[in-house]
Motif scaffolding. Structure first.
Motif, PDB file in Angstrom:
ATOM      1  N   ASP A 275      -8.677 -19.204 -56.185  1.00 50.00           N
ATOM      2  CA  ASP A 275      -9.763 -19.690 -55.313  1.00 50.00           C
ATOM      3  C   ASP A 275     -10.190 -18.663 -54.268  1.00 50.00           C
ATOM      4  OD1 ASP A 275      -9.388 -22.190 -56.586  1.00 50.00           O
ATOM      5  OD2 ASP A 275      -7.988 -22.832 -55.037  1.00 50.00           O
ATOM      6  N   ARG A 276      -9.362 -17.654 -54.023  1.00 50.67           N
ATOM      7  CA  ARG A 276      -9.694 -16.699 -52.961  1.00 50.67           C
ATOM      8  C   ARG A 276      -9.780 -15.252 -53.446  1.00 50.67           C
ATOM      9  NH1 ARG A 276      -6.348 -19.358 -47.838  1.00 50.67           N
ATOM     10  NH2 ARG A 276      -7.946 -20.904 -47.375  1.00 50.67           N
ATOM     11  N   GLY A 277      -9.348 -15.035 -54.679  1.00 51.58           N
ATOM     12  CA  GLY A 277      -9.606 -13.758 -55.316  1.00 51.58           C
ATOM     13  C   GLY A 277      -8.613 -12.642 -55.052  1.00 51.58           C
ATOM     14  N   LEU A 278      -8.969 -11.480 -55.596  1.00 49.43           N
ATOM     15  CA  LEU A 278      -8.199 -10.251 -55.433  1.00 49.43           C
ATOM     16  C   LEU A 278      -8.428  -9.735 -54.015  1.00 49.43           C
ATOM     17  CD1 LEU A 278      -6.610  -8.163 -57.331  1.00 49.43           C
ATOM     18  CD2 LEU A 278      -8.763  -6.898 -57.376  1.00 49.43           C
ATOM     19  N   ASP A 279      -7.384  -9.201 -53.408  1.00 51.75           N
ATOM     20  CA  ASP A 279      -7.501  -8.677 -52.044  1.00 51.75           C
ATOM     21  C   ASP A 279      -8.510  -7.522 -52.025  1.00 51.75           C
ATOM     22  OD1 ASP A 279      -7.210  -7.507 -49.557  1.00 51.75           O
ATOM     23  OD2 ASP A 279      -5.036  -7.684 -49.518  1.00 51.75           O
ATOM     24  N   PRO A 280      -9.705  -7.721 -51.442  1.00 50.22           N
ATOM     25  CA  PRO A 280     -10.732  -6.673 -51.494  1.00 50.22           C
ATOM     26  C   PRO A 280     -10.386  -5.466 -50.643  1.00 50.22           C
ATOM     27  CG  PRO A 280     -11.458  -8.489 -50.087  1.00 50.22           C
ATOM     28  CD  PRO A 280     -10.154  -8.917 -50.703  1.00 50.22           C
ATOM     29  N   VAL A 281      -9.610  -5.686 -49.583  1.00 52.82           N
ATOM     30  CA  VAL A 281      -9.218  -4.572 -48.709  1.00 52.82           C
ATOM     31  C   VAL A 281      -8.297  -3.619 -49.471  1.00 52.82           C
ATOM     32  CG1 VAL A 281      -8.064  -3.949 -46.548  1.00 52.82           C
ATOM     33  CG2 VAL A 281      -9.480  -6.019 -46.651  1.00 52.82           C
ATOM     34  N   ALA A 282      -7.319  -4.190 -50.177  1.00 56.10           N
ATOM     35  CA  ALA A 282      -6.381  -3.372 -50.954  1.00 56.10           C
ATOM     36  C   ALA A 282      -7.110  -2.617 -52.067  1.00 56.10           C
ATOM     37  CB  ALA A 282      -5.286  -4.265 -51.548  1.00 56.10           C
ATOM     38  N   LEU A 283      -8.012  -3.312 -52.775  1.00 51.37           N
ATOM     39  CA  LEU A 283      -8.736  -2.655 -53.875  1.00 51.37           C
ATOM     40  C   LEU A 283      -9.586  -1.501 -53.340  1.00 51.37           C
ATOM     41  CD1 LEU A 283      -9.476  -2.476 -56.839  1.00 51.37           C
ATOM     42  CD2 LEU A 283     -11.266  -4.180 -56.442  1.00 51.37           C
ATOM     43  N   GLN A 284     -10.226  -1.697 -52.205  1.00 46.66           N
ATOM     44  CA  GLN A 284     -11.056  -0.625 -51.651  1.00 46.66           C
ATOM     45  C   GLN A 284     -10.211   0.572 -51.226  1.00 46.66           C
ATOM     46  OE1 GLN A 284     -14.491  -0.829 -51.840  1.00 46.66           O
ATOM     47  NE2 GLN A 284     -14.212   1.366 -51.487  1.00 46.66           N
TER      48      GLN A 284
ATOM     49  N   ILE B   4       9.767  -9.752 -52.775  1.00 44.57           N
ATOM     50  CA  ILE B   4       8.509 -10.058 -52.094  1.00 44.57           C
ATOM     51  C   ILE B   4       8.156 -11.517 -52.347  1.00 44.57           C
ATOM     52  CG2 ILE B   4       6.020  -9.591 -52.195  1.00 44.57           C
ATOM     53  CD1 ILE B   4       6.867  -6.660 -52.844  1.00 44.57           C
ATOM     54  N   SER B   5       7.694 -12.198 -51.315  1.00 43.37           N
ATOM     55  CA  SER B   5       7.291 -13.597 -51.465  1.00 43.37           C
ATOM     56  C   SER B   5       5.935 -13.682 -52.152  1.00 43.37           C
ATOM     57  CB  SER B   5       7.193 -14.260 -50.087  1.00 43.37           C
ATOM     58  OG  SER B   5       6.007 -13.855 -49.425  1.00 43.37           O
ATOM     59  N   ARG B   6       5.581 -14.880 -52.564  1.00 44.88           N
ATOM     60  CA  ARG B   6       4.206 -15.128 -52.978  1.00 44.88           C
ATOM     61  C   ARG B   6       3.309 -14.717 -51.813  1.00 44.88           C
ATOM     62  NH1 ARG B   6       1.445 -19.007 -51.709  1.00 44.88           N
ATOM     63  NH2 ARG B   6       3.029 -20.590 -51.293  1.00 44.88           N
ATOM     64  N   SER B   7       2.125 -14.192 -52.109  1.00 43.29           N
ATOM     65  CA  SER B   7       1.291 -13.655 -51.030  1.00 43.29           C
ATOM     66  C   SER B   7       0.575 -14.751 -50.262  1.00 43.29           C
ATOM     67  CB  SER B   7       0.293 -12.631 -51.584  1.00 43.29           C
ATOM     68  OG  SER B   7      -0.471 -13.183 -52.632  1.00 43.29           O
ATOM     69  N   LEU B   8       0.280 -14.427 -49.019  1.00 43.63           N
ATOM     70  CA  LEU B   8      -0.416 -15.323 -48.097  1.00 43.63           C
ATOM     71  C   LEU B   8      -1.790 -14.733 -47.790  1.00 43.63           C
ATOM     72  CD1 LEU B   8       2.662 -15.781 -45.796  1.00 43.63           C
ATOM     73  CD2 LEU B   8       1.549 -17.683 -46.982  1.00 43.63           C
ATOM     74  N   TYR B   9      -2.773 -15.593 -47.745  1.00 42.88           N
ATOM     75  CA  TYR B   9      -4.147 -15.130 -47.572  1.00 42.88           C
ATOM     76  C   TYR B   9      -4.421 -14.607 -46.161  1.00 42.88           C
ATOM     77  CZ  TYR B   9      -9.253 -15.153 -47.588  1.00 42.88           C
ATOM     78  OH  TYR B   9     -10.582 -14.791 -47.490  1.00 42.88           O
ATOM     79  N   THR B  10      -5.209 -13.559 -46.100  1.00 42.41           N
ATOM     80  CA  THR B  10      -5.719 -13.013 -44.837  1.00 42.41           C
ATOM     81  C   THR B  10      -7.216 -12.802 -45.012  1.00 42.41           C
ATOM     82  OG1 THR B  10      -3.646 -11.798 -44.519  1.00 42.41           O
ATOM     83  CG2 THR B  10      -5.503 -11.136 -43.149  1.00 42.41           C
ATOM     84  N   GLU B  11      -8.012 -13.189 -44.031  1.00 43.31           N
ATOM     85  CA  GLU B  11      -9.450 -12.907 -44.091  1.00 43.31           C
ATOM     86  C   GLU B  11      -9.656 -11.388 -44.168  1.00 43.31           C
ATOM     87  OE1 GLU B  11     -11.990 -14.890 -44.272  1.00 43.31           O
ATOM     88  OE2 GLU B  11     -11.102 -16.848 -43.821  1.00 43.31           O
ATOM     89  N   PRO B  12     -10.598 -10.916 -45.020  1.00 40.98           N
ATOM     90  CA  PRO B  12     -10.774  -9.460 -45.208  1.00 40.98           C
ATOM     91  C   PRO B  12     -10.950  -8.675 -43.916  1.00 40.98           C
ATOM     92  CG  PRO B  12     -12.052 -10.681 -46.831  1.00 40.98           C
ATOM     93  CD  PRO B  12     -11.473 -11.703 -45.889  1.00 40.98           C
ATOM     94  N   GLN B  13     -11.635  -9.260 -42.943  1.00 45.80           N
ATOM     95  CA  GLN B  13     -11.857  -8.514 -41.691  1.00 45.80           C
ATOM     96  C   GLN B  13     -10.570  -8.324 -40.887  1.00 45.80           C
ATOM     97  OE1 GLN B  13     -13.238 -11.415 -42.494  1.00 45.80           O
ATOM     98  NE2 GLN B  13     -13.271 -12.894 -40.798  1.00 45.80           N
ATOM     99  N   SER B  14      -9.522  -9.086 -41.268  1.00 44.21           N
ATOM    100  CA  SER B  14      -8.248  -8.992 -40.531  1.00 44.21           C
ATOM    101  C   SER B  14      -7.216  -8.122 -41.244  1.00 44.21           C
ATOM    102  CB  SER B  14      -7.670 -10.396 -40.304  1.00 44.21           C
ATOM    103  OG  SER B  14      -8.564 -11.170 -39.550  1.00 44.21           O
ATOM    104  N   GLY B  15      -7.550  -7.610 -42.429  1.00 44.86           N
ATOM    105  CA  GLY B  15      -6.626  -6.702 -43.116  1.00 44.86           C
ATOM    106  C   GLY B  15      -6.140  -7.217 -44.451  1.00 44.86           C
ATOM    107  N   LEU B  16      -5.019  -6.660 -44.887  1.00 45.67           N
ATOM    108  CA  LEU B  16      -4.451  -6.975 -46.199  1.00 45.67           C
ATOM    109  C   LEU B  16      -3.859  -8.382 -46.231  1.00 45.67           C
ATOM    110  CD1 LEU B  16      -2.514  -3.622 -46.658  1.00 45.67           C
ATOM    111  CD2 LEU B  16      -4.423  -4.361 -48.095  1.00 45.67           C
ATOM    112  N   HIS B  17      -3.784  -8.944 -47.442  1.00 43.70           N
ATOM    113  CA  HIS B  17      -3.024 -10.180 -47.611  1.00 43.70           C
ATOM    114  C   HIS B  17      -1.587  -9.929 -47.160  1.00 43.70           C
ATOM    115  CE1 HIS B  17      -5.847 -11.949 -50.950  1.00 43.70           C
ATOM    116  NE2 HIS B  17      -6.477 -11.684 -49.829  1.00 43.70           N
TER     117      HIS B  17
END
Length: 393
Positions: free
Chosen positions: A152-161, A250-263
């Motif tokens: 529902d929230r996708g691939l981490d765009p910050v990490a991909l960039q 590593i735990s299951r990842s937790l969402y972070t808004e893109p403007q705030s950085g990586l998941h």
């Protein structure tokens, strides 16, 4: 593949850790946060919050405990039982990647492996080691990253960039452990739409197999959605039986808004003594180096076949499930759902299949109903149905 972006900036990705893997195995692009800073939500409460839509699963964790002695024993049995198959599959995947990329990849422009955290991590590490093996016939320059993807929230765009900025001329392949219904494939495809225009600077990094072809690689692909997979069978992948203790702690990842950085993720330093992450890849990698069977160039697919979509539809209708997220197919996904979620019942193709011993043990332990449905659920050997805790959203 050339970069047309004059503003490309290189970030030192090495400052990010590798979980409990070696630094040469992977760089995990996650912000590690303290366990005490994360809400530890009991499973039943988490289920109600998720299903009612009050909270997204990626906003909370149920912190992991040490696996039981029985769980550990069954993992070790699965490792012994599946080591040759896993090693052979990795060798064939590496051989196929060499065949596909040998003309376009070199030391200056290595193949970029992006493992989807967490199930993709052990597979990606094994592939990274195989491609780095100069004594093999499939060695190929590659760099491996772990990146969060959240339904529902996708691939981490910050990490991909960050990866695209650091490797502007390299093709990227995404790696997962297995496919269930194909939901993560769809999530990945949706996240990559932004690059789909051939005039986009990074189009060739992503769509190197052709416009619209999502370069997803998996060990097992029962859903029939991967570009490249070792098989389409649902089998007992050993790394599918454990959680963090076979995924770099590593735990299951937790969402972070893109403007705030990586998941974000938690590092389970309290589980170091029971961690199998390095031992697992060392074991399978050692077996791979002793293989004598001929290598196979595996088929690739331009588009998903969604070969189990009708089956999922039938099960949803039969069990009156409107939210498909409550259906967890494959042995690995069914097992993880029992450990992390609140299951209503387990569907099995066979009452005695050796690959479902742990599942059946967990069901007996927790008094979870089992339905044996035979060929009706093939190619899946097991499916967990999550209990309805609130009105489906």
């Amino acid at each position: 593949m050339t970069s047309n972006n004059p503003n490309t900036k290189t970030v030192d990705l090495k400052r990010y850790g590798s979980g409990s893997y070696l630094a040469s195995d992977v760089t995990v692009l996650l912000d590690i946060v303290d366990k005490d800073a994360v809400a530890d939500v009991p499973v039943s409460q988490k289920e109600a919050l998720i299903q009612s839509g009050q909270r997204h699963y990626s906003d909370m964790l149920t912190l992991e405990d040490v696996p039981s002695a029985m769980h550990e024993q069954l993992y070790m049995q699965a490792l012994e039982q599946g080591k040759i198959r896993a090693a052979t599959d990795i060798a064939n995947l590496a051989y196929t990647l060499k065949h596909v990329f040998q003309k376009t990849v070199n030391n200056e422009c290595p193949l970029i492996l992006v493992s989807l955290v967490r199930a993709g991590l052990p597979i990606g590490v094994l592939l990274q080691r195989a491609l780095a093996d100069i004594n093999s016939s499939y060695s190929l320059p590659s760099v491996h990253y772990g990146v969060s993807i959240i339904r529902d929230r996708g691939l981490d765009p910050v990490a991909l960039q960050m990866i695209l900025d650091s490797h502007p001329d390299s093709p990227i392949v995404f790696i997962d452990g297995w496919t269930g219904k194909g939901a993560i494939y769809q999530e990945l495809a949706h996240s990559l739409e932004v690059f789909a225009d051939p005039s986009h600077t990074n189009f060739a990094n992503i769509f190197h197999q052709g416009k619209g072809v999502i370069p997803l690689l998996t060990l097992a692909d029962p859903a029939g959605v991967a570009w490249l997979a070792a098989s389409e069978e649902d089998w007992l992948i050993p790394s599918g039986l454990l959680n963090s203790t076979v995924s770099g702690l590593i735990s299951r990842s937790l969402y972070t808004e893109p403007q705030s950085g990586l998941h974000r993720s938690v590092f389970y330093d309290n589980l170091i003594e029971v961690d199998h992450s390095l031992a697992f890849v060392d074991h399978i990698d050692a077996v791979r180096r002793t293989l004598t069977t001929p290598l196979q160039c595996l088929p690739t697919y331009k588009q998903p076949r969604y070969q189990t979509a009708d089956l999922i539809d039938k099960l949803a209708a039969e069990y009156n499930i409107t939210n498909r997220n409550r259906i967890k197919p494959t042995i690995a996904e069914a097992t993880r759902a029992i450990l992390r979620r609140d299951p209503e019942r387990i569907l099995l193709a066979s009452a005695e299949h050796p690959d479902t011993v742990l599942l059946r043990h967990l069901c007996a332990q927790r008094h979870i109903a089992i339905s044996v449905l035979g060929d009706k659920i093939l190619p899946y050997q097991a499916i967990t149905l999550i209990k309805q805790r609130a009105t489906d959203r």
